[in-house]
Scaffold this active site. Sequence first.
Site, PDB file in Angstrom:
ATOM      1  N   LYS A 282     -13.561  -5.476   9.087  1.00  0.00           N
ATOM      2  CA  LYS A 282     -14.145  -4.457   8.420  1.00  0.00           C
ATOM      3  C   LYS A 282     -15.859  -4.403   8.669  1.00  0.00           C
ATOM      4  O   LYS A 282     -16.174  -3.128   8.821  1.00  0.00           O
ATOM      5  CB  LYS A 282     -14.146  -4.840   6.773  1.00  0.00           C
TER       6      LYS A 282
ATOM      7  N   GLY B 227      -5.767  -4.298  -3.086  1.00  0.00           N
ATOM      8  CA  GLY B 227      -4.638  -3.827  -4.061  1.00  0.00           C
ATOM      9  C   GLY B 227      -4.222  -2.646  -3.789  1.00  0.00           C
ATOM     10  O   GLY B 227      -4.505  -1.649  -3.404  1.00  0.00           O
TER      11      GLY B 227
ATOM     12  N   ASP C 248     -10.703 -11.047   8.315  1.00  0.00           N
ATOM     13  CA  ASP C 248     -10.500  -9.665   7.963  1.00  0.00           C
ATOM     14  C   ASP C 248     -11.908  -9.216   7.702  1.00  0.00           C
ATOM     15  O   ASP C 248     -11.971  -7.784   7.670  1.00  0.00           O
ATOM     16  CB  ASP C 248      -9.833  -9.718   6.604  1.00  0.00           C
TER      17      ASP C 248
ATOM     18  N   VAL D 109       0.895  -1.303  -0.020  1.00  0.00           N
ATOM     19  CA  VAL D 109      -0.029  -0.066   0.199  1.00  0.00           C
ATOM     20  C   VAL D 109       0.719   1.324   0.094  1.00  0.00           C
ATOM     21  O   VAL D 109       0.672   2.195  -0.729  1.00  0.00           O
ATOM     22  CB  VAL D 109      -1.208   0.120   1.046  1.00  0.00           C
TER      23      VAL D 109
END
Length: 437
Positions: A204, A301, A200, A14
Amino acid sequence: VRKIVIGLLGAGNVGTGVVRILQENQADIERRLGGAVAVKKVLVRDPSRSREMVADELLTDNPAEILEDPEVRVVVELIGGIEPAYTYVMEALSRSKHVVTANKALMAVKGRELFAEAARRGVSINFEAAVAGGIPILRALREGLASDRIEKITGIVNGTSNYILDAMTRTGARYEEALAQAQEAGFAEADPTLDVGGGDAAQKLALLTLLGFGARVSVDDISTEGITRVRPFDIQAADELGYVIKHLAQAVRTPEGLILRVHPALVPKGSIMAGVHGAYNAILVESRAMGRSLYHGRGAGPMPTGMAVVSDIIELCRSVFAFDSGRPPPEAFARVEDVKPRPLDDERHENYLCVHVTNVPGILGRVATCLGTNGVSIKRLQQDPQGPGTPVDMVIVTEAIDEADLTAALQRVDELDAVQAPTHRFRIVDPDPLESR
Ligand code: HSE
């Protein structure tokens, strides 16, 4: 031009995206912001190793060079995980620096402490990139839907899981192949069990719950199941029944409290969620005034996630410019209600079951009796027996039934002698039923 100095903690996937966007879009960013964003230092583990996008002289392995530098107004945390990220972010806040982070684990687990410190210091923490990569879903909940009452949030929020299920569905790829491709593309977490185990997505969902319902939940209280139990057989059987298997994270407001669940589910082929492919994410929000609204895009991504981080930096820099004479508004999440999600026992769903039995006379009747005596009604049944004594995968679609009754029925089914393995169960969920689509 006016300038804001920032420091980056971490230069991984990132981080590379962030630096690239800051460089490639520099002119646009300066125009939109009315000022410049200057990266002064980048914390890395090994500064002697050159990075493609970052000048060598910016690299440091000493966090104090960023955290203790009074010129740095915004600290961008891109390390991931709880420690040392938590210690660094706390240090930055305590020195009245604003923070931008893409770290969902940190925000989901340590949000209370971080928001309290931010409020105390009159600074902000922005974390748009922590949920659904590039999709501005937190901004939509915080700003676009700020006047509405959120009733339900249904998300495909783990790109890796969606990529794997989608590849298995569309191309018949094997689970391992699809996971390897997702990892190669940079979607997956360093520890892929967080992706495929559902952790994950649960983190979230906790953040979506914070923004959407103003409630803080512990990730451990969210009923969580990953995609590792989904077999090619289930995907095929679901297809024949008119469904696609997707990994959903759902938060529902009910009079008795919030329902929070993360699990694979069968969704109708024509539904919105069935059309979410590859590493894309989608969040379907139901709110009272607006009705249903959909947020769809690349959820993982380096570039999408990097983009969300840079947008957060720009938002913070704007408020720093605007409030330089006074103070920026303190973070709003310092005082929110702690809630426990509601138990799922009386939640009703249709279900897909796959019972692994030996083909012996009367087994169908015995399975049906276990289900029937617990109030589970069979809607459809499909099986492909290969002859007496051979194993059979009996696929059953149930009518809607309470979770507690289904659990009791499945326990009885799995105790039958001819049942060879624990019965496979996935809920059937239709997040956007046709009558109101
Ligand atoms: N590993 C995550 C995913 C991306 O696959 O969606 C970062 O949130």
